[in-house]
Scaffold this active site. Structure first.
Site, short mmCIF file in Angstrom:
data_model
loop_
_atom_site.label_atom_id
_atom_site.label_comp_id
_atom_site.label_asym_id
_atom_site.label_seq_id
_atom_site.Cartn_x
_atom_site.Cartn_y
_atom_site.Cartn_z
N ASN A 199 0.84 -1.19 0.00
CA ASN A 199 0.00 0.00 0.00
C ASN A 199 0.88 1.24 0.00
O ASN A 199 1.78 1.37 0.84
CB ASN A 199 -0.92 0.02 1.23
CG ASN A 199 -1.81 1.23 1.25
OD1 ASN A 199 -2.61 1.43 0.35
ND2 ASN A 199 -1.67 2.06 2.27
N GLU A 200 0.64 2.12 -0.97
CA GLU A 200 1.40 3.37 -1.09
C GLU A 200 2.91 3.11 -1.00
O GLU A 200 3.64 3.79 -0.28
CB GLU A 200 0.94 4.39 -0.06
CG GLU A 200 -0.51 4.79 -0.26
CD GLU A 200 -0.93 6.04 0.51
OE1 GLU A 200 -0.17 6.50 1.38
OE2 GLU A 200 -2.04 6.55 0.24
N TYR A 219 -7.13 12.29 -3.58
CA TYR A 219 -7.98 13.03 -2.64
C TYR A 219 -8.20 14.45 -3.14
O TYR A 219 -7.28 15.08 -3.68
CB TYR A 219 -7.36 13.07 -1.25
CG TYR A 219 -7.42 11.75 -0.53
CD1 TYR A 219 -8.57 11.35 0.15
CD2 TYR A 219 -6.33 10.87 -0.54
CE1 TYR A 219 -8.64 10.13 0.81
CE2 TYR A 219 -6.39 9.65 0.11
CZ TYR A 219 -7.55 9.29 0.78
OH TYR A 219 -7.62 8.08 1.43
N GLU A 251 -8.59 4.50 -2.69
CA GLU A 251 -8.54 5.62 -1.74
C GLU A 251 -8.89 6.88 -2.51
O GLU A 251 -8.19 7.25 -3.45
CB GLU A 251 -7.16 5.76 -1.09
CG GLU A 251 -6.88 4.76 0.01
CD GLU A 251 -5.71 5.17 0.89
OE1 GLU A 251 -5.52 6.39 1.12
OE2 GLU A 251 -4.98 4.28 1.33
#
Length: 206
Positions: A41-42, A116, A172
Protein backbone atom coordinates in the site's frame (compact mmCIF):
# COMPACT_ATOMS: atom_id res chain seq x y z
CA UNK A 1 6.59 -13.62 2.27
CA UNK A 2 6.20 -16.69 4.50
CA UNK A 3 4.08 -14.74 6.99
CA UNK A 4 1.82 -13.42 4.24
CA UNK A 5 1.48 -16.87 2.69
CA UNK A 6 0.55 -18.36 6.06
CA UNK A 7 -2.09 -15.67 6.65
CA UNK A 8 -3.71 -16.48 3.30
CA UNK A 9 -3.65 -20.17 4.19
CA UNK A 10 -5.03 -19.46 7.68
CA UNK A 11 -7.94 -17.47 6.25
CA UNK A 12 -8.89 -19.46 3.18
CA UNK A 13 -7.62 -23.07 3.25
CA UNK A 14 -10.16 -25.80 4.11
CA UNK A 15 -7.79 -28.76 4.03
CA UNK A 16 -5.40 -30.23 6.59
CA UNK A 17 -2.49 -27.93 7.41
CA UNK A 18 -0.91 -26.23 10.43
CA UNK A 19 -2.57 -22.90 9.59
CA UNK A 20 -6.03 -24.43 9.03
CA UNK A 21 -5.66 -26.30 12.32
CA UNK A 22 -4.67 -23.08 14.11
CA UNK A 23 -7.74 -21.31 12.71
CA UNK A 24 -9.95 -24.12 13.98
CA UNK A 25 -8.30 -23.95 17.41
CA UNK A 26 -9.02 -20.22 17.41
CA UNK A 27 -12.72 -20.84 16.90
CA UNK A 28 -13.42 -21.03 13.17
CA UNK A 29 -13.60 -24.45 11.56
CA UNK A 30 -14.85 -22.98 8.28
CA UNK A 31 -12.53 -20.83 6.21
CA UNK A 32 -13.35 -17.29 5.15
CA UNK A 33 -13.73 -15.88 1.66
CA UNK A 34 -11.17 -13.18 0.87
CA UNK A 35 -12.38 -11.26 -2.16
CA UNK A 36 -9.56 -8.72 -2.47
CA UNK A 37 -5.91 -8.80 -1.41
CA UNK A 38 -3.75 -5.68 -1.77
CA UNK A 39 -0.06 -6.57 -2.08
CA UNK A 40 1.43 -3.48 -0.48
CA UNK A 41 0.00 0.00 0.00
CA UNK A 42 1.40 3.37 -1.09
CA UNK A 43 4.77 1.77 -1.74
CA UNK A 44 5.84 4.97 -3.51
CA UNK A 45 5.66 6.72 -0.12
CA UNK A 46 4.90 5.57 3.41
CA UNK A 47 4.76 1.96 2.20
CA UNK A 48 8.50 1.81 1.59
CA UNK A 49 9.56 4.78 -0.61
CA UNK A 50 10.29 2.29 -3.39
CA UNK A 51 11.00 2.95 -7.03
CA UNK A 52 8.29 1.54 -9.34
CA UNK A 53 10.59 -1.12 -10.78
CA UNK A 54 11.71 -2.29 -7.33
CA UNK A 55 8.14 -2.47 -6.09
CA UNK A 56 6.96 -4.30 -9.22
CA UNK A 57 9.58 -6.99 -8.71
CA UNK A 58 8.55 -7.31 -5.06
CA UNK A 59 4.93 -7.57 -6.18
CA UNK A 60 5.85 -10.39 -8.56
CA UNK A 61 7.44 -12.30 -5.66
CA UNK A 62 4.71 -11.72 -3.10
CA UNK A 63 1.69 -12.31 -5.33
CA UNK A 64 3.03 -15.79 -6.13
CA UNK A 65 2.16 -16.85 -2.58
CA UNK A 66 -1.33 -15.36 -2.49
CA UNK A 67 -2.59 -18.80 -3.39
CA UNK A 68 -6.11 -19.47 -4.60
CA UNK A 69 -7.20 -22.45 -2.53
CA UNK A 70 -10.72 -22.13 -3.98
CA UNK A 71 -10.67 -21.77 -7.78
CA UNK A 72 -14.41 -21.13 -7.74
CA UNK A 73 -13.91 -18.01 -5.60
CA UNK A 74 -10.41 -16.74 -6.39
CA UNK A 75 -8.70 -13.94 -4.54
CA UNK A 76 -8.59 -10.73 -6.59
CA UNK A 77 -4.93 -9.61 -6.37
CA UNK A 78 -4.40 -5.86 -6.35
CA UNK A 79 -1.03 -4.33 -7.23
CA UNK A 80 -0.09 -0.97 -5.69
CA UNK A 81 -0.70 1.72 -8.27
CA UNK A 82 0.11 5.39 -8.53
CA UNK A 83 -0.26 8.42 -6.34
CA UNK A 84 -2.54 10.78 -8.30
CA UNK A 85 -0.86 11.61 -11.65
CA UNK A 86 2.37 9.65 -11.30
CA UNK A 87 2.02 8.13 -14.75
CA UNK A 88 5.64 6.99 -14.68
CA UNK A 89 4.78 4.67 -11.75
CA UNK A 90 1.95 3.08 -13.72
CA UNK A 91 4.11 2.65 -16.80
CA UNK A 92 7.10 1.11 -15.00
CA UNK A 93 4.99 -1.20 -12.81
CA UNK A 94 2.99 -2.49 -15.76
CA UNK A 95 6.12 -2.91 -17.87
CA UNK A 96 7.92 -4.90 -15.17
CA UNK A 97 4.92 -7.06 -14.32
CA UNK A 98 4.16 -7.88 -17.95
CA UNK A 99 7.70 -8.97 -18.82
CA UNK A 100 8.54 -12.62 -19.58
CA UNK A 101 7.56 -15.17 -18.52
CA UNK A 102 4.29 -14.56 -20.31
CA UNK A 103 1.71 -12.73 -18.25
CA UNK A 104 -0.98 -15.07 -16.97
CA UNK A 105 -4.46 -14.20 -15.78
CA UNK A 106 -4.46 -14.08 -11.99
CA UNK A 107 -0.93 -12.65 -11.74
CA UNK A 108 -2.51 -9.21 -11.32
CA UNK A 109 -6.23 -8.52 -11.27
CA UNK A 110 -6.21 -4.87 -10.31
CA UNK A 111 -3.95 -1.83 -10.11
CA UNK A 112 -4.83 0.71 -7.44
CA UNK A 113 -5.05 4.50 -7.59
CA UNK A 114 -5.16 7.03 -4.76
CA UNK A 115 -6.57 10.54 -5.14
CA UNK A 116 -7.98 13.03 -2.64
CA UNK A 117 -9.74 16.32 -3.24
CA UNK A 118 -8.26 19.09 -1.09
CA UNK A 119 -9.16 22.53 -2.46
CA UNK A 120 -6.21 24.44 -0.98
CA UNK A 121 -3.50 21.80 -1.52
CA UNK A 122 -1.96 19.48 1.07
CA UNK A 123 -0.44 22.32 3.11
CA UNK A 124 -3.66 24.35 3.26
CA UNK A 125 -6.51 21.92 2.75
CA UNK A 126 -9.16 24.24 4.19
CA UNK A 127 -12.04 23.68 6.55
CA UNK A 128 -14.74 21.08 5.99
CA UNK A 129 -17.40 23.44 7.34
CA UNK A 130 -16.09 27.00 6.93
CA UNK A 131 -15.65 27.81 3.24
CA UNK A 132 -16.69 30.43 0.70
CA UNK A 133 -18.16 30.08 -2.79
CA UNK A 134 -14.72 30.11 -4.43
CA UNK A 135 -13.52 27.17 -2.32
CA UNK A 136 -16.76 25.32 -3.07
CA UNK A 137 -16.08 25.49 -6.80
CA UNK A 138 -12.39 24.66 -6.29
CA UNK A 139 -13.52 21.50 -4.52
CA UNK A 140 -15.80 20.48 -7.40
CA UNK A 141 -13.16 21.30 -10.02
CA UNK A 142 -10.51 19.19 -8.29
CA UNK A 143 -12.98 16.34 -7.88
CA UNK A 144 -13.63 16.26 -11.63
CA UNK A 145 -9.88 15.76 -12.15
CA UNK A 146 -10.55 12.11 -11.32
CA UNK A 147 -11.88 11.61 -14.85
CA UNK A 148 -8.55 12.77 -16.32
CA UNK A 149 -6.63 10.44 -14.01
CA UNK A 150 -8.75 7.42 -14.93
CA UNK A 151 -8.41 8.09 -18.65
CA UNK A 152 -4.63 8.59 -18.56
CA UNK A 153 -3.82 5.66 -16.26
CA UNK A 154 -6.02 3.22 -18.17
CA UNK A 155 -4.43 4.32 -21.45
CA UNK A 156 -1.01 3.37 -20.07
CA UNK A 157 -2.33 0.07 -18.69
CA UNK A 158 -3.85 -0.77 -22.06
CA UNK A 159 -0.42 -0.59 -23.72
CA UNK A 160 0.61 -3.68 -21.77
CA UNK A 161 -2.73 -5.30 -20.95
CA UNK A 162 -4.22 -5.52 -24.42
CA UNK A 163 -6.87 -8.01 -23.31
CA UNK A 164 -8.04 -5.72 -20.48
CA UNK A 165 -7.60 -8.33 -17.76
CA UNK A 166 -6.43 -5.80 -15.15
CA UNK A 167 -8.89 -3.33 -13.64
CA UNK A 168 -8.08 0.15 -12.32
CA UNK A 169 -9.06 0.07 -8.64
CA UNK A 170 -9.65 3.47 -7.03
CA UNK A 171 -9.31 2.29 -3.43
CA UNK A 172 -8.54 5.62 -1.74
CA UNK A 173 -10.41 8.74 -2.78
CA UNK A 174 -12.66 11.45 -1.42
CA UNK A 175 -12.30 14.83 0.22
CA UNK A 176 -9.55 15.68 2.68
CA UNK A 177 -9.81 18.84 4.74
CA UNK A 178 -7.98 20.21 7.78
CA UNK A 179 -8.76 18.55 11.09
CA UNK A 180 -11.41 20.19 13.23
CA UNK A 181 -10.15 22.73 15.82
CA UNK A 182 -9.45 21.11 19.17
CA UNK A 183 -8.99 17.60 17.78
CA UNK A 184 -5.81 15.56 17.59
CA UNK A 185 -4.25 16.18 14.14
CA UNK A 186 -2.78 12.69 14.21
CA UNK A 187 -6.30 11.22 14.11
CA UNK A 188 -7.09 12.94 10.78
CA UNK A 189 -10.61 13.69 12.04
CA UNK A 190 -12.80 15.65 9.62
CA UNK A 191 -16.41 16.73 9.98
CA UNK A 192 -18.57 15.15 7.27
CA UNK A 193 -20.86 17.54 5.44
CA UNK A 194 -23.27 17.56 2.49
CA UNK A 195 -20.35 18.90 0.45
CA UNK A 196 -18.48 15.63 1.05
CA UNK A 197 -21.52 13.64 -0.08
CA UNK A 198 -21.81 15.65 -3.29
CA UNK A 199 -18.12 15.23 -4.10
CA UNK A 200 -18.41 11.48 -3.46
CA UNK A 201 -21.38 11.36 -5.81
CA UNK A 202 -19.40 13.08 -8.55
CA UNK A 203 -16.50 10.66 -8.10
CA UNK A 204 -18.81 7.66 -8.30
CA UNK A 205 -20.66 8.80 -11.41
CA UNK A 206 -17.87 9.72 -13.84
Amino acid sequence: IQEMSEWVEYMTFDGVSPMAKLREENGSKESWTVDYFGVGNENWGCGGNMTPTHYANEYRRYQTYVRNYHPERPIYKICCGANVDDYNWTDKVMDTCFQAPAFLHGFMDGLSLHYYTHPGGWDNKGSATDFDEKMWYQTLNKTLYMETLINHHTAIMDKYDKEHKVGLIVDEWGTWFDVEPGTNPGFLYQQNTMRDALVAGINLNI
